[in-house]
Design an enzyme around this catalytic site. Structure first.
Site, mmCIF file in Angstrom:
data_model
loop_
_atom_site.group_PDB
_atom_site.id
_atom_site.type_symbol
_atom_site.label_atom_id
_atom_site.label_comp_id
_atom_site.label_asym_id
_atom_site.label_seq_id
_atom_site.Cartn_x
_atom_site.Cartn_y
_atom_site.Cartn_z
ATOM 1 N N HIS A 99 -5.939 5.582 -3.228
ATOM 2 C CA HIS A 99 -5.400 5.783 -1.856
ATOM 3 C C HIS A 99 -6.505 5.060 -0.691
ATOM 4 C CE1 HIS A 99 -1.741 8.226 -3.136
ATOM 5 N NE2 HIS A 99 -1.526 7.724 -2.017
ATOM 6 N N ASP A 164 -5.643 15.311 5.975
ATOM 7 C CA ASP A 164 -4.423 15.517 6.705
ATOM 8 C C ASP A 164 -3.166 15.379 5.207
ATOM 9 O OD1 ASP A 164 -5.678 15.588 8.915
ATOM 10 O OD2 ASP A 164 -4.983 13.457 9.575
ATOM 11 N N GLU A 280 -6.635 18.883 16.318
ATOM 12 C CA GLU A 280 -6.793 17.274 16.074
ATOM 13 C C GLU A 280 -6.278 16.647 17.444
ATOM 14 O OE1 GLU A 280 -5.488 15.208 12.844
ATOM 15 O OE2 GLU A 280 -6.613 16.019 11.187
HETATM 16 P P1 FAD Z 1 -9.766 6.415 -4.743
HETATM 17 O O1 FAD Z 1 -9.216 5.370 -3.921
HETATM 18 O O2 FAD Z 1 -9.038 6.453 -6.132
HETATM 19 O O3 FAD Z 1 -11.326 6.175 -5.140
HETATM 20 C C1 FAD Z 1 -12.011 6.207 -3.945
HETATM 21 C C2 FAD Z 1 -13.457 5.963 -4.191
HETATM 22 O O4 FAD Z 1 -14.115 7.120 -5.149
HETATM 23 C C3 FAD Z 1 -13.736 4.771 -5.045
HETATM 24 O O5 FAD Z 1 -15.169 4.092 -4.768
HETATM 25 C C4 FAD Z 1 -13.676 5.196 -6.542
HETATM 26 O O6 FAD Z 1 -14.376 4.499 -7.468
HETATM 27 C C5 FAD Z 1 -14.287 6.828 -6.394
HETATM 28 N N1 FAD Z 1 -14.096 7.886 -7.123
HETATM 29 C C6 FAD Z 1 -12.768 7.925 -7.523
HETATM 30 N N2 FAD Z 1 -12.731 9.032 -8.496
HETATM 31 C C7 FAD Z 1 -14.005 9.556 -8.623
HETATM 32 C C8 FAD Z 1 -14.663 10.529 -9.365
HETATM 33 N N3 FAD Z 1 -14.262 10.986 -10.184
HETATM 34 N N4 FAD Z 1 -16.088 10.414 -9.230
HETATM 35 C C9 FAD Z 1 -16.732 9.576 -8.594
HETATM 36 N N5 FAD Z 1 -16.369 8.561 -7.816
HETATM 37 C C10 FAD Z 1 -14.997 8.366 -7.796
HETATM 38 N N6 FAD Z 1 -9.251 11.103 4.312
HETATM 39 C C11 FAD Z 1 -9.814 12.092 4.996
HETATM 40 O O7 FAD Z 1 -11.039 12.386 4.752
HETATM 41 N N7 FAD Z 1 -8.962 12.580 5.792
HETATM 42 C C12 FAD Z 1 -7.661 12.372 5.773
HETATM 43 O O8 FAD Z 1 -6.947 13.196 6.552
HETATM 44 C C13 FAD Z 1 -7.024 11.337 5.157
HETATM 45 N N8 FAD Z 1 -5.822 11.297 5.099
HETATM 46 C C14 FAD Z 1 -5.382 10.077 4.110
HETATM 47 C C15 FAD Z 1 -3.991 9.571 4.169
HETATM 48 C C16 FAD Z 1 -3.649 8.860 3.857
HETATM 49 C C17 FAD Z 1 -1.974 8.414 3.716
HETATM 50 C C18 FAD Z 1 -4.436 7.961 2.793
HETATM 51 C C19 FAD Z 1 -3.784 6.894 1.847
HETATM 52 C C20 FAD Z 1 -5.699 8.239 2.768
HETATM 53 C C21 FAD Z 1 -6.180 9.368 3.672
HETATM 54 N N9 FAD Z 1 -7.607 9.655 3.448
HETATM 55 C C22 FAD Z 1 -8.046 10.610 4.183
HETATM 56 C C23 FAD Z 1 -8.717 8.631 2.805
HETATM 57 C C24 FAD Z 1 -8.840 9.334 1.630
HETATM 58 O O9 FAD Z 1 -9.644 10.523 1.532
HETATM 59 C C25 FAD Z 1 -9.720 8.380 0.602
HETATM 60 O O10 FAD Z 1 -9.090 7.243 0.704
HETATM 61 C C26 FAD Z 1 -10.001 8.844 -0.577
HETATM 62 O O11 FAD Z 1 -10.901 8.136 -1.563
HETATM 63 C C27 FAD Z 1 -8.687 8.970 -1.457
HETATM 64 O O12 FAD Z 1 -8.765 9.531 -2.691
HETATM 65 P P2 FAD Z 1 -8.348 8.761 -4.092
HETATM 66 O O13 FAD Z 1 -8.159 9.857 -5.206
HETATM 67 O O14 FAD Z 1 -7.041 7.828 -3.780
HETATM 68 O O15 FAD Z 1 -9.746 7.763 -4.389
#
Ligand code: FAD
Length: 517
Positions: A99, A164, A280
């Site tokens: 994400h 969120d 917020e």
């Molecule tokens: P990924 O996109 O899969 O990875 C993100 C990063 O972390 C990459 O660099 C990856 O290599 C690394 N990573 C993944 N897994 C691991 C692991 N196990 N160990 C070490 N590194 C790892 N963020 C907020 O803080 N607050 C919010 O309210 C918020 N709302 C959001 C709403 C939406 C609809 C979306 C799409 C995103 C939102 N985000 C928010 C952002 C979100 O927290 C970050 O994008 C987060 O990284 C997404 O988690 P993911 O599992 O998809 O990570």
């Protein structure tokens, strides 16, 4: 997504004869060189590769060499050790829910680790709740927050700090910070972790906390995946409320809006009885499409008139939790909380919903957008932390001076303050150097033909801050050059680099952040 990955395991043998050039494009390696235990878990069919070459942003596309499906934690160590054993190691990108919006969980020519595959290894024990004494949950890094919520609610418990949106992996948010309207009170999610299991960039599995292996613990929290792969996090829990009063107050004046937001977060620790549990804010801009669907239908015309009259309406979103034992006083407490706030008289809207419905509120938007084909579209987002002392300048220069004037916004604009005292400076995460700073998120969704227009606007916002001397920090940063990363980390850059050398000396982890790769 996981089922695609599983399906494609059958096609793995197709990839065995491929030879590819590594990141440096000088030293070939082949799957035939990999230890036998790894080869069947390295997947190279085109469908799987293409799924891992995109993310929620739909802007960056990188082509991985293979996707790794670990079936244990030691598989992850094995993969890292294999990479480090090569003359030129390949890069490794752990991928949670992808994400991210700028390719942060991708790699070009390296290996993407599909962390969701660990679910099979956990065999249902990915979230273990311990309710005796000080309660906590031991959670696999690949688990998603909605599942953590469900598992903890069964024990009448809950994590304290949220994002969120809850369909994000635990490790993904801990690699950034994890912020929402509870952060002013409990700090970001990274401030609510007792212990981590991490496979470092050297392949070592290390348990770390503020007491043991603390350098790694602090490095990883907010560390953008640079130091190790998080396989388990011990998350702080507290008693779960059952219901929430959810208020929205409309303002036509930015100073009154921000003063009231700051007043509300200042009640924390001073007047716990009436203090809010969540604060917020967001903007309604006089730009199409003006979505008022979350307000009562009879009130929508008068809200629309207000937006037309003032151009921008600022909304404080405020929540107070309660349960059976506090139900009797909740109305009175809400009244005290809003007493003296300077919103436009009569423009206060209230809902009463379950705790879970409130926390999982974005999911219904997701389902709607998916049904309209508007979820898997480009998301040229920008997220900033703005020093409290400059937030009025930001309002004038960015909200009014750029966004409203340019009239290309088709997204959500969120703005809320946090207390820096709730962040731990030893962690890798960076914030402005002021007691109060604001999270500002401009969450655009657009067509593929409009991405550049939004990117140009985002750049203009960064340029404005630079020229006006507003010392912002990017959240979920998207820096391109070494100079920009040095500026982002400021005085923490030196230690960030040193930690990289210590824990990932070959610079193989999370190359999609584009910090060291
Ligand atoms: P990924 O996109 O899969 O990875 C993100 C990063 O972390 C990459 O660099 C990856 O290599 C690394 N990573 C993944 N897994 C691991 C692991 N196990 N160990 C070490 N590194 C790892 N963020 C907020 O803080 N607050 C919010 O309210 C918020 N709302 C959001 C709403 C939406 C609809 C979306 C799409 C995103 C939102 N985000 C928010 C952002 C979100 O927290 C970050 O994008 C987060 O990284 C997404 O988690 P993911 O599992 O998809 O990570």
């Amino acid at each position: 997504m996981a089922s695609y990955f599983r399906f494609s395991k059958a096609l793995v043998m197709l990839g065995l004869t491929f030879v590819v050039l590594t990141q440096a494009q000088s030293q070939p390696w082949s799957l035939l060189q990999a230890p036998k235990d790894l080869t069947l878990k390295l997947i190279r069919d085109p469908v799987t590769l293409s799924l891992a070459s995109t993310d929620f942003g739909h802007i960056v596309h990188d082509n991985p060499f293979a996707i790794f499906s670990p079936s244990s934690i030691s598989d992850i160590s094995l993969l890292i050790n294999f990479s480090n054993s090569l003359p030129i190691p390949f890069t490794i990108a752990p991928r949670g829910q992808a994400h991210s919006v700028n390719g942060q969980a991708m790699t070009n020519d390296g290996v993407v680790v599909n962390m969701t595959e660990l679910n099979g290894f956990r065999n249902g024990s990915g979230i273990v709740v311990v309710s005796d004494g000080t309660p906590y949950a031991d959670v696999g890094g690949e688990q998603i927050w909605i599942d953590v919520l469900h598992a903890t609610l069964e024990h009448g418990l809950t994590p304290l700090s949220w994002t969120d949106y809850l369909f994000l992996s635990v490790a993904g948010t801990l690699s950034n910070a994890g912020i929402s309207g509870q952060s002013f009170r409990f700090g970001p999610q990274i401030s609510n972790v007792h212990q981590l299991d991490v496979v470092t960039g050297k392949g070592d599995l290390v348990t770390c906390s503020s007491e043991n292996n603390s350098e790694l613990f602090y490095a990883v929290l907010g560390g953008l995946g640079q130091f190790g792969i998080i396989t388990r996090a011990r998350i702080a829990l507290g008693p779960a409320p059952t219901r929430v009063k959810w208020l929205r107050l409309l303002y036509n004046n930015f100073s009154a809006f921000s003063a009231d937001q700051e007043h509300l977060i200042s009640l924390n620790g001073r007047n716990e009885t009436i203090a809010a549990d969540y604060v917020e804010g967001f903007l309604l801009l006089n730009q199409p499409p003006l979505d008022l669907s979350s307000f009562p239908a009879p009130d929508q015309p008068r809200i629309s008139s207000l937006v037309t009259q003032y151009g921008i309406i600022y909304i404080i979103e405020l929540v107070k939790y309660y349960d059976n034992s506090t139900q009797e006083h909740i109305e009175e407490e809400v009244e005290l909380l809003v007493e003296g706030l300077k919103f436009v008289p009569t423009f206060m809207f209230e809902k009463d919903v379950s705790y879970e419905e409130f926390l999982n509120r974005v999911h219904s938007d997701e389902l709607f957008l998916r049904s309209q084909g508007l979820w898997d579209v480009p998301h040229p987002w920008i997220n900033l932390f703005v020093p409290g002392s400059r937030i009025s300048d930001f309002n004038e220069g960015v909200f009014k001076g750029i966004i409203l004037k340019q009239n290309i916004t088709a997204g959500i604009a969120i703005i809320y303050p946090m207390n820096r005292s709730k962040w731990n400076d030893k962690m890798s995460a960076v914030t402005p150097n002021e007691d109060v700073f604001y999270a500002v998120s401009l969450l655009h969704a657009t067509g593929f033909d409009k991405v550049e227009e939004f990117q140009a606007q985002n750049q203009q916002i960064l340029d404005f801050c630079e020229d006006a001397g507003i010392e912002i920090k990017q959240y979920l940063p998207q820096n391109k050059t070494r100079k920009e990363w040095m500026k982002q980390f400021g005085s923490k850059w030196k230690i960030f680099q040193e930690r990289k050398t210590q824990f990932d000396p070959n610079r193989i982890l999370s190359p999609g952040q584009r910090i060291f790769n």
